[in-house]
Enzyme design. Structure first.
Site, PDB file in Angstrom:
ATOM      1  N   GLN A 103       0.863  -1.188   0.000  1.00  0.00           N
ATOM      2  CA  GLN A 103       0.000   0.000   0.000  1.00  0.00           C
ATOM      3  C   GLN A 103       0.896   1.234   0.000  1.00  0.00           C
ATOM      4  OE1 GLN A 103      -2.190   1.652   3.468  1.00  0.00           O
ATOM      5  NE2 GLN A 103      -4.036   1.223   2.292  1.00  0.00           N
ATOM      6  N   TYR A 171      -6.043  10.696   4.361  1.00  0.00           N
ATOM      7  CA  TYR A 171      -4.679  10.875   3.853  1.00  0.00           C
ATOM      8  C   TYR A 171      -4.723  11.529   2.464  1.00  0.00           C
ATOM      9  CZ  TYR A 171      -3.262   8.236   7.877  1.00  0.00           C
ATOM     10  OH  TYR A 171      -3.058   7.860   9.172  1.00  0.00           O
ATOM     11  N   ARG A 325      -7.633  -5.794  12.380  1.00  0.00           N
ATOM     12  CA  ARG A 325      -7.467  -6.055  13.811  1.00  0.00           C
ATOM     13  C   ARG A 325      -7.491  -7.547  14.169  1.00  0.00           C
ATOM     14  NH1 ARG A 325     -12.087  -2.009  15.568  1.00  0.00           N
ATOM     15  NH2 ARG A 325     -12.810  -2.740  13.525  1.00  0.00           N
TER      16      ARG A 325
HETATM   17  C1  LIG Z   1      -3.164  -0.684  14.153  1.00  0.00           C
HETATM   18  C2  LIG Z   1      -3.871  -0.340  12.869  1.00  0.00           C
HETATM   19  C3  LIG Z   1      -3.141   0.152  11.785  1.00  0.00           C
HETATM   20  C4  LIG Z   1      -3.777   0.451  10.566  1.00  0.00           C
HETATM   21  N1  LIG Z   1      -3.031   0.859   9.495  1.00  0.00           N
HETATM   22  C5  LIG Z   1      -3.626   1.078   8.300  1.00  0.00           C
HETATM   23  C6  LIG Z   1      -2.856   1.400   7.140  1.00  0.00           C
HETATM   24  O1  LIG Z   1      -1.626   1.457   7.161  1.00  0.00           O
HETATM   25  N2  LIG Z   1      -3.535   1.622   5.982  1.00  0.00           N
HETATM   26  C7  LIG Z   1      -4.906   1.525   5.889  1.00  0.00           C
HETATM   27  O2  LIG Z   1      -5.470   1.722   4.816  1.00  0.00           O
HETATM   28  N3  LIG Z   1      -5.655   1.200   6.969  1.00  0.00           N
HETATM   29  C8  LIG Z   1      -5.047   0.953   8.152  1.00  0.00           C
HETATM   30  N4  LIG Z   1      -5.810   0.557   9.226  1.00  0.00           N
HETATM   31  C9  LIG Z   1      -7.262   0.334   9.058  1.00  0.00           C
HETATM   32  C10 LIG Z   1      -7.532  -1.153   8.771  1.00  0.00           C
HETATM   33  O3  LIG Z   1      -6.898  -1.578   7.573  1.00  0.00           O
HETATM   34  C11 LIG Z   1      -9.036  -1.445   8.589  1.00  0.00           C
HETATM   35  O4  LIG Z   1      -9.491  -0.678   7.509  1.00  0.00           O
HETATM   36  C12 LIG Z   1      -9.879  -1.178   9.843  1.00  0.00           C
HETATM   37  O5  LIG Z   1      -9.195  -1.508  11.041  1.00  0.00           O
HETATM   38  C13 LIG Z   1     -11.210  -1.958   9.833  1.00  0.00           C
HETATM   39  O6  LIG Z   1     -11.016  -3.333   9.636  1.00  0.00           O
HETATM   40  P1  LIG Z   1     -11.030  -4.430  10.847  1.00  0.00           P
HETATM   41  O7  LIG Z   1     -12.392  -4.398  11.472  1.00  0.00           O
HETATM   42  O8  LIG Z   1     -10.751  -5.740  10.148  1.00  0.00           O
HETATM   43  O9  LIG Z   1      -9.956  -4.043  11.798  1.00  0.00           O
HETATM   44  C14 LIG Z   1      -5.181   0.269  10.444  1.00  0.00           C
HETATM   45  C15 LIG Z   1      -5.911  -0.215  11.540  1.00  0.00           C
HETATM   46  C16 LIG Z   1      -5.274  -0.533  12.739  1.00  0.00           C
HETATM   47  C17 LIG Z   1      -6.085  -1.097  13.873  1.00  0.00           C
END
Ligand SMILES: Cc1cc2nc3c(=O)[nH]c(=O)nc-3n(C[C@H](O)[C@H](O)[C@H](O)COP(=O)(O)O)c2cc1C
Length: 376
Positions: A103, A171, A325
């Site tokens: 990414q 972003y 997560r």
């Molecule tokens: C610790 C952490 C770091 C993340 N870093 C990014 C990232 O680098 N780029 C991005 O697009 N989303 C990032 N996200 C968002 C996740 O990719 C995702 O969109 C969001 O947590 C919802 O999905 P989930 O319910 O599976 O966690 C991050 C989320 C967390 C918790």
């Protein structure tokens, strides 16, 4: 119950993914200082690859020093980063059927770098940093398009299987899409087509450099969830424009840190406390699906139950699902589900992992707490 869809292979562009499970981009705060990949980050990807994920998307990787969010975020804005990145890709490819995408991103309006004042399409104050970004000139926007393309070319050289543009969560690239943060009067602003032009120019630049066989995908802001922000209707139209332009996959997302600052919603990482909270971007995905041409659709956000998502895939609402997560807690979650243990992900979405981001490395707070308790 047998899962009929989650573990069936499918392509993104010409790349075959062994199952429908993607690791959504996740910053892990685990590079060596100033963005170089080292053993700590490689170990995290080794665990993910061993754990059965079909396609791993890296954490956001900076296309320019001014766009880094932390000294422990991966970078690829010059050739010095290539050897480490190559090692990481090689480690994942040791698991012959696992694919990895990178990414690429810039902080844009959210920038808080001690050396660089934030840059953005328009000068809109940001509450967290208490800074108003500097509006970029048209030539600067074109320079930054080239920076994204150059970073993509380096990623290709490193052996990545695809590139994902980060155009979500406030972003840089999402600043262009949103009418709240893009008031430009030049070719990169105006109506929805104008606001999507920066993304399409990057896409075309990458295609020219890398050919038609290399998938280019996007994590795309569909709704800002803040007053006067990008509306759902505009987001859906943007997705259609980008599908027509040729993007190989779209991972819809929404919100960002600003949503939390201005409202109480924690998008994109919403709390998931009961089954009804799961799959919270499904309504958005349903609105987009019919207008996708040859573009795979990735459902992200609150995915916790394999049986529910298997049905979503069966119903044709999405082509893939992605998780962030839950894979911090259980990097082996896909293997666990594939082996027949269909209990939901152990992640309780406490968002403690978010807090660990501030000083890095990122880890699951709940898991650590439980492990400590067991040892006592
Ligand atoms: C610790 C952490 C770091 C993340 N870093 C990014 C990232 O680098 N780029 C991005 O697009 N989303 C990032 N996200 C968002 C996740 O990719 C995702 O969109 C969001 O947590 C919802 O999905 P989930 O319910 O599976 O966690 C991050 C989320 C967390 C918790």
């Amino acid at each position: 119950m047998e899962l009929k869809n989650l573990f069936s292979p499918k392509r993104i562009g010409n790349v075959l993914i062994k199952n429908r499970i993607i690791r959504s981009a996740t910053y892990m705060g685990s590079t060596e200082k100033y963005g170089f990949v080292g053993d700590k980050l490689i170990k995290i990807y080794d665990d993910l690859a061993r754990g059965g994920t079909g396609l791993i998307i890296s954490g956001y990787t900076a296309v320019d020093p001014s766009g880094t969010a932390s000294p422990y975020q991966a970078c690829l804005f010059d050739d010095s980063f290539i050897p480490g990145q190559k090692k990481l890709v090689k480690c994942v490819h040791e698991y012959s059927d696992v694919k990895i995408g990178i990414q690429i991103a810039h902080t844009g309006r959210l920038g808080n770098h001690p050396k660089y004042h934030p840059l953005a399409p328009s000068p809109v104050f940001y509450k967290r940093t208490e800074l108003t970004p500097r509006e970029m000139t048209t030539d600067e926007v074109k320079d930054y398009i080239k920076k994204f393309v150059d970073t993509g070319r380096r990623a290709y050289e490193c052996g990545y299987d695809m590139i994902q543009l980060h155009a979500a969560h406030g972003y840089y690239l999402s600043n262009f899409i949103s009418p709240r943060t893009n008031m430009r009067k030049d070719e990169f602003g105006g109506d929805i087509e104008g606001r999507a032009k920066c993304l399409i120019d990057i896409y075309r630049g990458l295609r020219d450099e890398l050919g038609t066989n290399f998938p280019i995908i996007i994590k795309l802001q569909i709704q800002d969830f803040v007053p006067n922000g990008l509306s759902l209707e505009e987001g859906v139209t943007t997705a259609k424009i980008l599908s027509n332009a040729g993007f190989d996959a779209i991972e819809p997302s929404g919100g960002g840190e600003e949503t939390l600052l201005l409202t109480k919603d924690a998008y994109p990482s919403q709390f998931v406390k009961k089954p009804d909270d799961e799959n919270y971007f499904l309504p958005i995905v349903k609105k987009i699906k019919s207008s996708m041409k040859n573009t795979a659709l990735i459902l992200m956000g609150g995915i916790r139950n394999p049986k529910t998502v298997d049905k979503i895939l069966e119903d044709g609402f999405a082509d893939f699902i992605s998780l962030s997560r839950p894979l911090i807690y259980e990097p082996n979650l896909p293997s666990r589900w594939e082996s027949g243990d269909l209990s939901p992900a152990k992640c309780i979405s406490c968002n403690g992992c978010y807090m660990t981001m501030l000083n890095g490395p990122v880890y699951c707070v709940t898991k650590k707490r439980l492990e400590k308790r067991k040892k006592r």
